[in-house]
Write a protein that holds these residues in place. Structure first.
Motif, PDB file in Angstrom:
ATOM      1  N   VAL A  96     -19.225  16.137  56.408  1.00 31.05           N
ATOM      2  CA  VAL A  96     -19.898  16.895  55.352  1.00 31.05           C
ATOM      3  C   VAL A  96     -20.942  15.964  54.726  1.00 31.05           C
ATOM      4  N   SER A  97     -22.140  16.461  54.499  1.00 31.95           N
ATOM      5  CA  SER A  97     -23.176  15.607  53.924  1.00 31.95           C
ATOM      6  C   SER A  97     -22.836  15.275  52.471  1.00 31.95           C
ATOM      7  N   PRO A  98     -23.292  14.119  51.954  1.00 33.11           N
ATOM      8  CA  PRO A  98     -23.043  13.793  50.548  1.00 33.11           C
ATOM      9  C   PRO A  98     -23.554  14.870  49.589  1.00 33.11           C
ATOM     10  N   ALA A  99     -24.729  15.431  49.877  1.00 33.28           N
ATOM     11  CA  ALA A  99     -25.284  16.452  48.983  1.00 33.28           C
ATOM     12  C   ALA A  99     -24.396  17.695  48.953  1.00 33.28           C
ATOM     13  N   ARG A 100     -23.927  18.113  50.126  1.00 34.77           N
ATOM     14  CA  ARG A 100     -23.063  19.291  50.172  1.00 34.77           C
ATOM     15  C   ARG A 100     -21.724  19.009  49.499  1.00 34.77           C
ATOM     16  N   ALA A 101     -21.187  17.812  49.703  1.00 34.77           N
ATOM     17  CA  ALA A 101     -19.921  17.460  49.067  1.00 34.77           C
ATOM     18  C   ALA A 101     -20.054  17.452  47.548  1.00 34.77           C
ATOM     19  N   VAL A 102     -21.181  16.989  47.034  1.00 36.65           N
ATOM     20  CA  VAL A 102     -21.407  17.005  45.587  1.00 36.65           C
ATOM     21  C   VAL A 102     -21.436  18.444  45.077  1.00 36.65           C
ATOM     22  N   ARG A 103     -22.094  19.334  45.800  1.00 29.96           N
ATOM     23  CA  ARG A 103     -22.122  20.740  45.376  1.00 29.96           C
ATOM     24  C   ARG A 103     -20.708  21.320  45.346  1.00 29.96           C
ATOM     25  N   GLN A 104     -19.891  20.947  46.312  1.00 26.93           N
ATOM     26  CA  GLN A 104     -18.522  21.453  46.354  1.00 26.93           C
ATOM     27  C   GLN A 104     -17.679  20.872  45.228  1.00 26.93           C
ATOM     28  N   ARG A 105     -17.917  19.624  44.882  1.00 22.54           N
ATOM     29  CA  ARG A 105     -17.202  19.027  43.755  1.00 22.54           C
ATOM     30  C   ARG A 105     -17.658  19.638  42.428  1.00 22.54           C
ATOM     31  N   ALA A 106     -18.934  19.974  42.360  1.00 20.85           N
ATOM     32  CA  ALA A 106     -19.428  20.653  41.161  1.00 20.85           C
ATOM     33  C   ALA A 106     -18.750  22.011  40.997  1.00 20.85           C
ATOM     34  N   ASP A 160     -20.716   5.816  55.522  1.00 20.85           N
ATOM     35  CA  ASP A 160     -20.718   7.207  55.046  1.00 20.85           C
ATOM     36  C   ASP A 160     -19.955   7.338  53.734  1.00 20.85           C
ATOM     37  N   ALA A 161     -18.808   6.671  53.625  1.00 18.54           N
ATOM     38  CA  ALA A 161     -18.018   6.742  52.398  1.00 18.54           C
ATOM     39  C   ALA A 161     -18.772   6.163  51.220  1.00 18.54           C
ATOM     40  N   ARG A 162     -19.495   5.067  51.433  1.00 19.33           N
ATOM     41  CA  ARG A 162     -20.287   4.490  50.347  1.00 19.33           C
ATOM     42  C   ARG A 162     -21.360   5.463  49.873  1.00 19.33           C
ATOM     43  N   ARG A 163     -22.025   6.129  50.813  1.00 16.51           N
ATOM     44  CA  ARG A 163     -23.046   7.098  50.421  1.00 16.51           C
ATOM     45  C   ARG A 163     -22.440   8.262  49.643  1.00 16.51           C
ATOM     46  N   HIS A 164     -21.287   8.732  50.072  1.00 17.42           N
ATOM     47  CA  HIS A 164     -20.603   9.808  49.343  1.00 17.42           C
ATOM     48  C   HIS A 164     -20.239   9.353  47.929  1.00 17.42           C
TER      49      HIS A 164
END
Length: 240
Positions: free
Chosen positions: A125-135, A175-179
């Motif tokens: 999952v891309s960092p941007a998409r993961a942020v939207r899901q966390r939001a 990848d984890a660091r970017r997330h």
């Protein structure tokens, strides 16, 4: 690692991921109650949501897992009677965590702690998409569970997980660091969300037998760090 190099290594990374999944022992979620109360004083309702790390995979009981360490430390440091509930499931992403909360009708709670992200990385999952899901997760907790503040634990340093071979370890670590960086930037834009950085020792002696999940020392350190943040930043500083 550059995108070009990552694409060039893709066949090897896929083969390593499949082989790692096959050889990794399947550890159960920690046994024990997933709700209760601890401590004395004014009531504080706490909801813990997350993946296998929230569920306590790697230790035998919830007392030795994140929930046990977090709630005991929070009750002691905040001098509160902590009423807590754990809603967690191995393998879930941030998106599936919201589905689980809705299904379980979690809440009400004053503070929520979310332990998520590793499966977002594994599922690419891309960092941007993961942020939207966390939001979306945070918004649901605020609006439907009465939570006034959501605390996100950091993503662990996957580049130090003993189970993972190179170069898969490095790629997932990057990848984890970017997330985690994206999560921290997003959390800084909201007054009702926090990202808590935690420095962890992650030698083989700190990990579970599978070399991937936390061992009891990691759960203790994480739980105590989150409890300290909640007690000092979300309770003491906002007390009348």
């Amino acid at each position: 690692m550059s995108l070009t190099l990552k694409l060039a290594l893709a066949p090897l990374l896929v083969a390593q991921a499949v082989a790692t999944r096959r050889r990794a022992p399947r550890l159960p979620e920690a046994e024990g109650a997933r709700q209760g109360q601890v401590g004395e004083g004014e009531r504080l309702a706490l909801l813990i949501v997350g993946d296998s790390s929230a569920a306590g995979v790697g230790v035998a009981t919830q007392d030795a897992a994140l929930a046990g360490h977090l709630t005991r430390a929070l009750a002691a440091e905040a001098r509160r009677r902590v009423h807590w509930r754990l809603v967690a499931q191995s393998g879930i992403t941030s998106a599936r965590a919201l589905e689980l909360l809705r299904r379980e009708r979690a809440g009400p709670a004053q503070i929520a702690v979310a332990v998520l992200g590793v499966n977002d990385v594994i599922d690419q999952v891309s960092p941007a998409r993961a942020v939207r899901q966390r939001a979306a997760l945070a918004d649901w907790l605020r609006q439907s569970a009465g939570v006034r503040h959501v605390v996100f634990a950091p993503l662990p340093p996957l580049h130090r997980f003993p189970l993972l071979p190179q170069p898969l370890r490095r790629v997932l670590g990057d990848d984890a660091r970017r997330h985690d960086e994206a999560l921290a930037r997003w959390a800084a834009t909201r007054e009702d969300v926090s990202h808590v950085p935690i420095e962890l020792a992650l030698g083989p002696e700190h990990m579970a037998d599978d070399g991937f999940h936390p061992g009891e020392p990691v759960y203790r350190a994480t739980g105590e760090a989150l409890a300290h943040f909640i007690a000092r930043r979300l309770i003491t500083e906002t007390a009348p």
